[in-house]
Design a protein around this motif. Sequence first.
Motif, PDB file in Angstrom:
ATOM      1  N   GLN A  87       0.811  -1.214   0.000  1.00  0.00           N
ATOM      2  CA  GLN A  87       0.000   0.000   0.000  1.00  0.00           C
ATOM      3  C   GLN A  87       0.851   1.274   0.000  1.00  0.00           C
ATOM      4  O   GLN A  87       0.396   2.324  -0.431  1.00  0.00           O
ATOM      5  CB  GLN A  87      -0.924   0.028   1.229  1.00  0.00           C
ATOM      6  CG  GLN A  87      -1.837  -1.164   1.339  1.00  0.00           C
ATOM      7  CD  GLN A  87      -2.884  -1.190   0.240  1.00  0.00           C
ATOM      8  OE1 GLN A  87      -3.444  -0.170  -0.103  1.00  0.00           O
ATOM      9  NE2 GLN A  87      -3.138  -2.363  -0.297  1.00  0.00           N
ATOM     10  N   VAL A  88       2.087   1.167   0.505  1.00  0.00           N
ATOM     11  CA  VAL A  88       2.938   2.358   0.611  1.00  0.00           C
ATOM     12  C   VAL A  88       4.198   2.267  -0.247  1.00  0.00           C
ATOM     13  O   VAL A  88       5.008   3.171  -0.241  1.00  0.00           O
ATOM     14  CB  VAL A  88       3.321   2.637   2.084  1.00  0.00           C
ATOM     15  CG1 VAL A  88       2.087   2.937   2.910  1.00  0.00           C
ATOM     16  CG2 VAL A  88       4.120   1.495   2.671  1.00  0.00           C
ATOM     17  N   SER A  89       4.346   1.198  -0.992  1.00  0.00           N
ATOM     18  CA  SER A  89       5.585   1.002  -1.757  1.00  0.00           C
ATOM     19  C   SER A  89       5.776   2.076  -2.827  1.00  0.00           C
ATOM     20  O   SER A  89       6.911   2.452  -3.126  1.00  0.00           O
ATOM     21  CB  SER A  89       5.634  -0.396  -2.371  1.00  0.00           C
ATOM     22  OG  SER A  89       4.570  -0.579  -3.268  1.00  0.00           O
ATOM     23  N   ALA A  90       4.703   2.589  -3.396  1.00  0.00           N
ATOM     24  CA  ALA A  90       4.833   3.638  -4.409  1.00  0.00           C
ATOM     25  C   ALA A  90       5.440   4.901  -3.817  1.00  0.00           C
ATOM     26  O   ALA A  90       6.072   5.679  -4.531  1.00  0.00           O
ATOM     27  CB  ALA A  90       3.473   3.943  -5.030  1.00  0.00           C
ATOM     28  N   ALA A  91       5.277   5.106  -2.521  1.00  0.00           N
ATOM     29  CA  ALA A  91       5.839   6.280  -1.850  1.00  0.00           C
ATOM     30  C   ALA A  91       7.278   6.023  -1.398  1.00  0.00           C
ATOM     31  O   ALA A  91       7.860   6.829  -0.695  1.00  0.00           O
ATOM     32  CB  ALA A  91       4.974   6.664  -0.653  1.00  0.00           C
ATOM     33  N   ASN A  92       7.821   4.869  -1.803  1.00  0.00           N
ATOM     34  CA  ASN A  92       9.195   4.504  -1.464  1.00  0.00           C
ATOM     35  C   ASN A  92       9.401   4.401   0.047  1.00  0.00           C
ATOM     36  O   ASN A  92      10.421   4.825   0.581  1.00  0.00           O
ATOM     37  CB  ASN A  92      10.185   5.493  -2.082  1.00  0.00           C
ATOM     38  CG  ASN A  92      11.374   4.774  -2.668  1.00  0.00           C
ATOM     39  OD1 ASN A  92      11.369   3.553  -2.799  1.00  0.00           O
ATOM     40  ND2 ASN A  92      12.389   5.520  -3.031  1.00  0.00           N
TER      41      ASN A  92
END
Length: 142
Positions: A87-92
């Motif tokens: 869920q947060v991987s796109a935000a690195n």
Amino acid sequence: MNFIDLFAGAGGLSEGFIKAGFSPIAHVEMNKDASDTLRTRTAFHYLKENNRIDEYYDYLKGIPNSKGINDPKIQFHKVVKEKIQPQVSAANIELDSFIISNTSYLEVQWKGDMSIEDFNALNVYFQKENVGSYVERILMVN
């Protein structure tokens, strides 16, 4: 409305925005300890928003009160990696979770044949028995 928290620290300002109904897109913080606190807050808010807050509070209960190795508290690190991390991987953002038990390994009645190393592999550390290594192990994990 969304926001980005620059120089976020441990996230106090973000908490205020979240309570006011805003949604964080990202937190930017270079201090490792503050970033770790932000990760914990992110996990908390994700579980709360998805009506799974009991998992967070179950995780906080002590090791002796758990129901064995398959207890959700012991397995919570897998939930973080498999369900919350995407869920947060796109935000690195890289999430992880650990249990630091003030209960001695020897006091865990349900451990059976499990060694301390078996617990450590599940991100469970004992303050007494792992005293010389648990902080270093946690900080070395990315």
